[in-house]
Structures are given as C-alpha cells and as structure tokens.
Design an enzyme around this catalytic site. Structure first.
Site, PDB file in Angstrom:
ATOM      1  N   GLY A  47       0.830  -1.190   0.000  1.00  0.00           N
ATOM      2  CA  GLY A  47       0.000   0.000   0.000  1.00  0.00           C
ATOM      3  C   GLY A  47       0.868   1.245   0.000  1.00  0.00           C
ATOM      4  N   GLN A  52       2.773   9.974   1.411  1.00  0.00           N
ATOM      5  CA  GLN A  52       4.056   9.282   1.453  1.00  0.00           C
ATOM      6  C   GLN A  52       4.946   9.666   0.276  1.00  0.00           C
ATOM      7  OE1 GLN A  52       2.099   5.228   2.280  1.00  0.00           O
ATOM      8  NE2 GLN A  52       4.142   5.079   3.209  1.00  0.00           N
ATOM      9  N   CYS A  89       6.039  -0.132   7.268  1.00  0.00           N
ATOM     10  CA  CYS A  89       5.616   0.989   6.439  1.00  0.00           C
ATOM     11  C   CYS A  89       6.778   1.423   5.560  1.00  0.00           C
ATOM     12  CB  CYS A  89       5.162   2.141   7.344  1.00  0.00           C
ATOM     13  SG  CYS A  89       4.623   3.614   6.461  1.00  0.00           S
ATOM     14  N   LEU A  90       6.484   1.741   4.311  1.00  0.00           N
ATOM     15  CA  LEU A  90       7.534   2.210   3.405  1.00  0.00           C
ATOM     16  C   LEU A  90       8.147   3.524   3.873  1.00  0.00           C
ATOM     17  CD1 LEU A  90       5.871   1.329  -0.031  1.00  0.00           C
ATOM     18  CD2 LEU A  90       7.635   0.045   1.216  1.00  0.00           C
ATOM     19  N   HIS A 131      -4.414   1.088   7.491  1.00  0.00           N
ATOM     20  CA  HIS A 131      -3.075   1.693   7.555  1.00  0.00           C
ATOM     21  C   HIS A 131      -2.970   2.874   6.583  1.00  0.00           C
ATOM     22  CE1 HIS A 131       1.488   1.269   7.815  1.00  0.00           C
ATOM     23  NE2 HIS A 131       1.335   2.009   6.727  1.00  0.00           N
ATOM     24  N   GLU A 132      -3.417   2.663   5.349  1.00  0.00           N
ATOM     25  CA  GLU A 132      -3.304   3.725   4.336  1.00  0.00           C
ATOM     26  C   GLU A 132      -4.249   4.888   4.630  1.00  0.00           C
ATOM     27  OE1 GLU A 132      -0.711   3.668   2.580  1.00  0.00           O
ATOM     28  OE2 GLU A 132      -0.288   1.560   2.966  1.00  0.00           O
ATOM     29  N   HIS A 135      -2.760   7.199   7.076  1.00  0.00           N
ATOM     30  CA  HIS A 135      -1.815   8.144   6.457  1.00  0.00           C
ATOM     31  C   HIS A 135      -2.531   9.409   5.980  1.00  0.00           C
ATOM     32  CE1 HIS A 135       2.129   6.331   6.376  1.00  0.00           C
ATOM     33  NE2 HIS A 135       1.667   5.193   5.882  1.00  0.00           N
TER      34      HIS A 135
END
Length: 162
Positions: A47, A52, A89-90, A131-132, A135
């Site tokens: 994701g 991000q 997480c990225l 999660h997304e 963000h």
C-alpha cells in the site's frame, strides 16, 4: 511511469498532515496514481498513500496480491473483529512493530473513474486499508505499536527461530 521519492517519518512533516479531498481527478492526479503503483511495487509494498510521496490529497493505492485497488477520498464504513500482527511501512524503512487492528474493514471510496466503490477486506487487506487511510489523516502506524519497533532483519530471525 515514474518512481517517486517515498518520504520518511522523522525527516518530512508532510506525513503528519491531514490530506485534502479530491474534487476533480485531473490528468496530473491520474498520472500520480500510476506512479504511486509503480513506486509501491518497486519498493515491495502492499500500500502507498499520497502523502508518502509528498502529495496532500486523499488518494491511496493497495495491492495485497488480489489485484490493484485505487481509493480516492476513502471513508471507513465498518470494522469488526481484531488481529494483532507485525506491521511495517515504506515511510519507516527497515522497522516493524506489533499492531492490533480490526480484522475486517469496509470502506467507501471513489475509483479512478470517480465512481463510488465499496471495498471490503479481512486480514491483510483490512490492515492495509486502515493503515493507508491513517496516512491520509496524518497518522503513522508507529503510534499504534505495542511495545517497541524492531529492525525487520532481527524480527525475521526471531520468527524463524519459533
């Protein structure tokens, strides 16, 4: 398509800001969505949310192995159950932590054609959806971590020993 720079937590405050809704899907935003998928796949993620990559719009992309999903202006309609598992997480590279989230999530959003869609998921899909969307509201999973963050390499070694 282009690969975008993934912003890192602690280095870029864009990750802590609330995103603005998308009113019109411009050609630039359509290109952004394609670039977000390319960036997510290149980074081996499941994701990626627009903040991000430095864009404060309510857009995220997800692919947990069931095919790509684009969510524009997503809203959580329903959650149920509970799951606790390792989450990364990225934007927090090389780290993981234990997070408890609902095991089921139902989300209303717009797709790339600005048509309303309902996306439901259990397990990893529910985790990715929530999660997304976090963000988009300026939240990072580290706020929910139970205990401490681990280096991914150390965490993998520990789970292999069990």
């Amino acid at each position: 398509m282009a690969l975008l720079e993934i912003r890192e937590y602690g280095k870029d405050d864009v990750l802590l800001k609330v995103c603005k809704p998308v009113k019109i899907l411009t050609p630039r935003l359509k290109t952004l969505i394609g670039d977000m998928f390319d960036t997510m796949y290149d980074a081996d993620g499941v994701g990626l949310a627009a903040p991000q990559v430095g864009v404060l719009r309510r857009i995220c992309v997800i692919d947990v192995g069931e095919g790509p999903v684009t969510l524009i202006n997503p809203e959580v309609l329903e959650t149920s159950g509970e799951q606790t598992g390792s989450e990364g997480c990225l934007s927090v590279p090389g780290k993981t932590g234990m997070v408890t989230r609902p095991n089921y999530a139902k989300v209303k959003a717009l797709n790339e054609d600005m048509e309303e869609i309902i996306v439901e998921g259990e397990g990893l899909m529910a985790r990715a959806l929530l999660h997304e969307i976090d963000h988009l509201d300026g939240h990072i999973y580290t706020e929910k971590v139970e205990g401490e963050l681990y280096d991914v390499e150390d965490f993998l070694e520990e789970t292999e020993e069990e």
